[in-house]
Design a protein around this motif. Structure first.
Motif, PDB file in Angstrom:
ATOM      1  N   SER A   1       0.835  -1.205   0.000  1.00  0.00           N
ATOM      2  CA  SER A   1       0.000   0.000   0.000  1.00  0.00           C
ATOM      3  C   SER A   1       0.869   1.253   0.000  1.00  0.00           C
ATOM      4  O   SER A   1       1.921   1.297   0.634  1.00  0.00           O
ATOM      5  N   ILE A   2       0.385   2.274  -0.717  1.00  0.00           N
ATOM      6  CA  ILE A   2       1.051   3.574  -0.723  1.00  0.00           C
ATOM      7  C   ILE A   2       0.015   4.658  -0.459  1.00  0.00           C
ATOM      8  O   ILE A   2      -1.190   4.451  -0.662  1.00  0.00           O
ATOM      9  N   ILE A   3       0.475   5.811   0.022  1.00  0.00           N
ATOM     10  CA  ILE A   3      -0.380   6.985   0.129  1.00  0.00           C
ATOM     11  C   ILE A   3       0.282   8.092  -0.674  1.00  0.00           C
ATOM     12  O   ILE A   3       1.484   8.345  -0.541  1.00  0.00           O
ATOM     13  N   LEU A   4      -0.485   8.727  -1.545  1.00  0.00           N
ATOM     14  CA  LEU A   4       0.041   9.717  -2.476  1.00  0.00           C
ATOM     15  C   LEU A   4      -0.225  11.135  -1.993  1.00  0.00           C
ATOM     16  O   LEU A   4      -1.354  11.497  -1.674  1.00  0.00           O
ATOM     17  N   PHE A   5       0.846  11.928  -1.978  1.00  0.00           N
ATOM     18  CA  PHE A   5       0.770  13.364  -1.711  1.00  0.00           C
ATOM     19  C   PHE A   5       1.254  14.093  -2.954  1.00  0.00           C
ATOM     20  O   PHE A   5       2.296  13.734  -3.524  1.00  0.00           O
ATOM     21  N   GLY A   6       0.519  15.101  -3.374  1.00  0.00           N
ATOM     22  CA  GLY A   6       0.881  15.848  -4.566  1.00  0.00           C
ATOM     23  C   GLY A   6       1.494  17.194  -4.240  1.00  0.00           C
ATOM     24  O   GLY A   6       1.086  17.862  -3.292  1.00  0.00           O
ATOM     25  N   VAL A   7       2.494  17.577  -5.033  1.00  0.00           N
ATOM     26  CA  VAL A   7       3.108  18.900  -4.922  1.00  0.00           C
ATOM     27  C   VAL A   7       2.939  19.565  -6.286  1.00  0.00           C
ATOM     28  O   VAL A   7       3.689  19.268  -7.228  1.00  0.00           O
ATOM     29  N   PRO A   8       1.939  20.446  -6.430  1.00  0.00           N
ATOM     30  CA  PRO A   8       1.632  21.017  -7.744  1.00  0.00           C
ATOM     31  C   PRO A   8       2.612  22.116  -8.142  1.00  0.00           C
ATOM     32  O   PRO A   8       3.293  22.699  -7.291  1.00  0.00           O
ATOM     33  N   ALA A   9       2.652  22.395  -9.433  1.00  0.00           N
ATOM     34  CA  ALA A   9       3.508  23.476  -9.932  1.00  0.00           C
ATOM     35  C   ALA A   9       2.863  24.833  -9.687  1.00  0.00           C
ATOM     36  O   ALA A   9       3.561  25.843  -9.542  1.00  0.00           O
ATOM     37  N   GLU A  10       1.540  24.874  -9.652  1.00  0.00           N
ATOM     38  CA  GLU A  10       0.818  26.125  -9.458  1.00  0.00           C
ATOM     39  C   GLU A  10      -0.166  25.993  -8.311  1.00  0.00           C
ATOM     40  O   GLU A  10      -0.765  24.932  -8.106  1.00  0.00           O
ATOM     41  N   LYS A  11      -0.340  27.087  -7.571  1.00  0.00           N
ATOM     42  CA  LYS A  11      -1.281  27.122  -6.461  1.00  0.00           C
ATOM     43  C   LYS A  11      -2.203  28.328  -6.634  1.00  0.00           C
ATOM     44  O   LYS A  11      -1.843  29.301  -7.292  1.00  0.00           O
ATOM     45  N   ASP A  12      -3.393  28.245  -6.022  1.00  0.00           N
ATOM     46  CA  ASP A  12      -4.289  29.390  -6.002  1.00  0.00           C
ATOM     47  C   ASP A  12      -5.062  29.381  -4.689  1.00  0.00           C
ATOM     48  O   ASP A  12      -4.922  28.464  -3.882  1.00  0.00           O
ATOM     49  N   GLU A  13      -5.888  30.391  -4.480  1.00  0.00           N
ATOM     50  CA  GLU A  13      -6.582  30.536  -3.196  1.00  0.00           C
ATOM     51  C   GLU A  13      -7.568  29.406  -2.932  1.00  0.00           C
ATOM     52  O   GLU A  13      -7.874  29.092  -1.784  1.00  0.00           O
TER      53      GLU A  13
ATOM     54  N   GLY B   1      -7.187  26.229  -4.139  1.00  0.00           N
ATOM     55  CA  GLY B   1      -6.566  24.903  -4.222  1.00  0.00           C
ATOM     56  C   GLY B   1      -7.095  24.067  -5.363  1.00  0.00           C
ATOM     57  O   GLY B   1      -7.270  22.853  -5.229  1.00  0.00           O
ATOM     58  N   SER B   2      -7.331  24.689  -6.506  1.00  0.00           N
ATOM     59  CA  SER B   2      -8.048  24.020  -7.597  1.00  0.00           C
ATOM     60  C   SER B   2      -7.304  22.814  -8.169  1.00  0.00           C
ATOM     61  O   SER B   2      -7.936  21.906  -8.729  1.00  0.00           O
ATOM     62  N   GLN B   3      -5.976  22.777  -8.029  1.00  0.00           N
ATOM     63  CA  GLN B   3      -5.240  21.618  -8.540  1.00  0.00           C
ATOM     64  C   GLN B   3      -5.508  20.351  -7.726  1.00  0.00           C
ATOM     65  O   GLN B   3      -5.227  19.248  -8.195  1.00  0.00           O
ATOM     66  N   ALA B   4      -6.088  20.506  -6.550  1.00  0.00           N
ATOM     67  CA  ALA B   4      -6.418  19.329  -5.733  1.00  0.00           C
ATOM     68  C   ALA B   4      -7.519  18.508  -6.375  1.00  0.00           C
ATOM     69  O   ALA B   4      -7.533  17.273  -6.240  1.00  0.00           O
ATOM     70  N   TYR B   5      -8.445  19.168  -7.053  1.00  0.00           N
ATOM     71  CA  TYR B   5      -9.595  18.455  -7.622  1.00  0.00           C
ATOM     72  C   TYR B   5      -9.638  18.512  -9.139  1.00  0.00           C
ATOM     73  O   TYR B   5     -10.637  18.149  -9.762  1.00  0.00           O
ATOM     74  N   HIS B   6      -8.554  18.931  -9.757  1.00  0.00           N
ATOM     75  CA  HIS B   6      -8.469  18.933 -11.217  1.00  0.00           C
ATOM     76  C   HIS B   6      -8.332  17.499 -11.722  1.00  0.00           C
ATOM     77  O   HIS B   6      -7.616  16.686 -11.138  1.00  0.00           O
ATOM     78  N   ASP B   7      -9.002  17.188 -12.841  1.00  0.00           N
ATOM     79  CA  ASP B   7      -8.934  15.834 -13.399  1.00  0.00           C
ATOM     80  C   ASP B   7      -7.506  15.401 -13.703  1.00  0.00           C
ATOM     81  O   ASP B   7      -7.187  14.204 -13.652  1.00  0.00           O
ATOM     82  N   HIS B   8      -6.658  16.381 -14.027  1.00  0.00           N
ATOM     83  CA  HIS B   8      -5.271  16.064 -14.345  1.00  0.00           C
ATOM     84  C   HIS B   8      -4.318  16.584 -13.269  1.00  0.00           C
ATOM     85  O   HIS B   8      -3.158  16.879 -13.553  1.00  0.00           O
ATOM     86  N   GLY B   9      -4.838  16.706 -12.047  1.00  0.00           N
ATOM     87  CA  GLY B   9      -3.970  17.057 -10.924  1.00  0.00           C
ATOM     88  C   GLY B   9      -2.898  15.997 -10.728  1.00  0.00           C
ATOM     89  O   GLY B   9      -3.022  14.855 -11.202  1.00  0.00           O
ATOM     90  N   ILE B  10      -1.859  16.340 -10.011  1.00  0.00           N
ATOM     91  CA  ILE B  10      -0.709  15.444  -9.905  1.00  0.00           C
ATOM     92  C   ILE B  10      -1.058  14.141  -9.182  1.00  0.00           C
ATOM     93  O   ILE B  10      -0.588  13.062  -9.566  1.00  0.00           O
ATOM     94  N   VAL B  11      -1.896  14.190  -8.155  1.00  0.00           N
ATOM     95  CA  VAL B  11      -2.298  12.951  -7.475  1.00  0.00           C
ATOM     96  C   VAL B  11      -3.163  12.097  -8.390  1.00  0.00           C
ATOM     97  O   VAL B  11      -3.027  10.857  -8.425  1.00  0.00           O
ATOM     98  N   GLN B  12      -4.037  12.737  -9.141  1.00  0.00           N
ATOM     99  CA  GLN B  12      -4.883  11.988 -10.076  1.00  0.00           C
ATOM    100  C   GLN B  12      -4.027  11.314 -11.154  1.00  0.00           C
ATOM    101  O   GLN B  12      -4.248  10.144 -11.499  1.00  0.00           O
ATOM    102  N   GLN B  13      -3.034  12.034 -11.671  1.00  0.00           N
ATOM    103  CA  GLN B  13      -2.134  11.436 -12.666  1.00  0.00           C
ATOM    104  C   GLN B  13      -1.381  10.249 -12.084  1.00  0.00           C
ATOM    105  O   GLN B  13      -1.280   9.180 -12.714  1.00  0.00           O
ATOM    106  N   ALA B  14      -0.840  10.445 -10.890  1.00  0.00           N
ATOM    107  CA  ALA B  14      -0.058   9.373 -10.272  1.00  0.00           C
ATOM    108  C   ALA B  14      -0.930   8.162  -9.959  1.00  0.00           C
ATOM    109  O   ALA B  14      -0.498   7.010 -10.117  1.00  0.00           O
ATOM    110  N   THR B  15      -2.156   8.414  -9.523  1.00  0.00           N
ATOM    111  CA  THR B  15      -3.063   7.309  -9.210  1.00  0.00           C
ATOM    112  C   THR B  15      -3.353   6.482 -10.457  1.00  0.00           C
ATOM    113  O   THR B  15      -3.290   5.240 -10.417  1.00  0.00           O
TER     114      THR B  15
END
Length: 326
Positions: free
Chosen positions: A76-88, A90-104
């Motif tokens: 088992s692994i737990i994935l944490f994402g570190v995005p290239a861009e941030k905003d107020e 946190g839209s990259q957290a729920y983006h379809d192509h967010g880093i955690v979604q890509q890695a998953t």
């Protein structure tokens, strides 16, 4: 001497095999969940300065990392994402192509047997570093719930086996459970950070996740380290709202809380052996002050003994190697 009467406890400690025969608590590879920090970009395998042997890993290096994890027998692994861009928001957290979604998607396509736990939070995605929507310097609880549910659904759509919300907003489990169910993910369990203290042991993680708050702190939503009964109230709420696992974080300084939670609730308990606990051991070991293997295995066993069924730990790779040797 013949008149003395006392118990001879040492009889059961005479040899290694005898000690193993009567051992009460066991640590297995299956108990370990290994955290991964996935970052955007290419050709990145960058050491986290405050966490020896822990790396930021880009997608093009993820396969080599996963091959090692699988070869060690970690399930088992737990994935944490570190995005290239941030905003107020946190839209990259729920983006379809967010880093955690890509890695998953990457992991589930190539290693379908691996259990992927997705950390569900906003702090590493927000420009202000807090785990929710901020207005006038205040972290807003209820508006944040919609974004957390949206994040959880996007992670489930990407193939995450378990959703692990870590934000500590009131009602976060209920909101995520409702969102997952409405989206058709009724079988995706929630591993709630039910008991999460406002701890000084998180420093190295914030270095790794780039999630240090830009103002204030997290004490209005993470728990006071002095409180015990509050932990039981938090865990009770999460169980009632639909949590399937209960995380106690940090682990080592809160073993008493872990035992309380295990004794009170009929759900798997997860110890989070956090970054500060990890880095202190690593630093002492690098200085030759301690026996790293002995210390690590002793503290992981202490978490199992205190009631943990599973352990999230940065020591997972080393522990898996040492378990193979035994």
């Amino acid at each position: 001497m013949s008149e003395l009467q006392f118990n001879r406890h040492r009889r059961l400690r005479q040899t290694e095999n005898m000690r193993a025969l009567v051992r009460e608590t066991h640590l297995r590879k299956e108990d370990l969940i290994y955290p991964l920090f996935v970052v955007e970009g290419e050709n990145i395998r960058r050491l986290v300065p405050s966490m020896p042997d822990v790396y930021h890993i880009s997608m093009d290096n993820l396969q080599a990392e996963m091959d090692e994890i699988v070869s060690l027998g970690i399930k088992s692994i737990i994935l944490f994402g570190v995005p290239a861009e941030k905003d107020e928001m946190g839209s990259q957290a729920y983006h379809d192509h967010g880093i955690v979604q890509q890695a998953t998607r990457f992991v589930k396509e190539r290693y379908p047997e691996i259990v992927v736990v997705a950390d569900t939070c906003l702090c590493q995605y927000t420009s202000h570093g807090h785990c929710g929507i901020v207005e006038g310097g205040k972290i807003l609880n209820d508006p944040t719930l919609d974004l957390l549910a949206k994040t959880a659904v996007s992670q489930a759509e990407a193939g995450a086996d378990i959703i692990a919300p870590s934000n500590m907003m009131d009602g976060f489990v209920a909101a995520i459970r409702h969102g997952l169910d409405e989206a058709g993910f009724t079988d995706v369990p929630i591993m709630s950070y039910a008991v999460k203290y406002s701890s000084s042991f998180y420093g190295p993680f914030r270095d790794a996740a780039h999630s240090t708050p830009q103002f204030g702190d997290r004490r209005t939503y993470q728990m006071d380290p002095a409180n015990r009964l509050e932990a039981l109230r938090e865990a009770q709420s999460d169980i009632e709202e639909g949590a399937d696992f209960l995380i106690v974080k940090p682990a080592l300084s809160y073993l008493d809380i872990m035992r309380d939670v295990k004794d009170r609730f009929n759900a798997p308990v997860v110890a989070y052996n956090v970054s500060g606990e990890y880095s202190m051991v690593k630093a002492a070991a690098q200085n030759g002050w301690i026996d790293e293997k002995g210390i690590v295995m002793e503290k992981l066993v202490s978490m199992k003994r205190a009631g943990a069924d599973l352990i999230v730990t940065y020591h997972a790779k080393d522990a898996a190697r040492w378990l193979s040797e035994s």
